[in-house]
Design a protein around this motif. Structure first.
Motif, short mmCIF file in Angstrom:
data_model
loop_
_atom_site.label_atom_id
_atom_site.label_comp_id
_atom_site.label_asym_id
_atom_site.label_seq_id
_atom_site.Cartn_x
_atom_site.Cartn_y
_atom_site.Cartn_z
N THR A 125 19.37 51.41 -26.07
CA THR A 125 18.01 52.10 -25.99
C THR A 125 17.01 51.04 -25.45
O THR A 125 17.31 49.83 -25.64
N HIS A 182 16.70 56.33 -24.47
CA HIS A 182 18.07 56.02 -23.86
C HIS A 182 17.74 56.22 -22.50
O HIS A 182 17.76 57.28 -21.92
N GLU A 204 21.11 59.29 -15.30
CA GLU A 204 22.49 58.51 -15.36
C GLU A 204 22.59 57.57 -14.20
O GLU A 204 23.21 56.57 -14.19
N ASN A 215 18.89 64.72 -16.37
CA ASN A 215 19.88 63.77 -17.14
C ASN A 215 20.84 63.35 -15.97
O ASN A 215 21.34 61.99 -15.97
N ARG A 260 24.31 54.48 -24.61
CA ARG A 260 24.04 54.00 -25.97
C ARG A 260 23.01 53.20 -26.06
O ARG A 260 22.63 53.07 -27.18
N LYS A 292 22.11 60.28 -23.81
CA LYS A 292 23.46 60.26 -24.84
C LYS A 292 24.24 61.28 -24.33
O LYS A 292 25.63 60.93 -24.61
N SER A 293 23.67 62.41 -23.80
CA SER A 293 24.70 63.46 -23.31
C SER A 293 25.82 62.89 -22.06
O SER A 293 26.72 63.35 -21.82
#
Length: 114
Positions: free
Chosen positions: A55, A44, A76, A72, A53, A48-49
């Motif tokens: 991949t 991902h 993002e 993360n 969605r 995911k956190s």
């Protein structure tokens, strides 16, 4: 309890043709661009956190390198754009190094920096 297979039909999924699976071309790694080997990790790019969605296919060593170098929050911000990751000097150096390796090459990656 419901039957797993219909009583009156062929069990097509039990008789899959392994040749079709082997003939399918291996996807290219999202980070380094090389064809993936036997083991493909579906990563991902946006964790995911953080609501990710989608991949992408990657080598296990490429995924571990990304996880070791970025948080993360940073992942993002980069989103689905691999060129942002490749601009980092450590990732650029890693991709140049791994380009000469076999697709199934694996080496331990140092743990995440804190």
């Amino acid at each position: 309890m419901a039957r797993k297979y219909s009583k009156h039909g062929p069990r097509e999924d039990l008789y899959r043709d392994d040749e079709e699976e082997q003939a399918a071309p291996k996807p290219d790694c999202w980070l380094c661009g090389r064809p993936c080997g036997e083991e493909v990790v579906w990563h991902h790019p946006v964790p995911k956190s953080r609501g990710g969605r989608d991949t992408v296919p990657m080598h296990p060593i490429c995924q571990q390198t990304i996880i070791a170098h970025f948080t993360n929050s940073q992942l993002e911000r980069f989103g689905m754009d691999a060129s942002g990751l490749l601009a980092d000097p450590a990732i650029e150096k890693f991709v140049a190094w791994v380009a000469k390796k076999d697709p199934d090459f694996y080496a331990p990656i140092p743990k995440k920096r804190k």
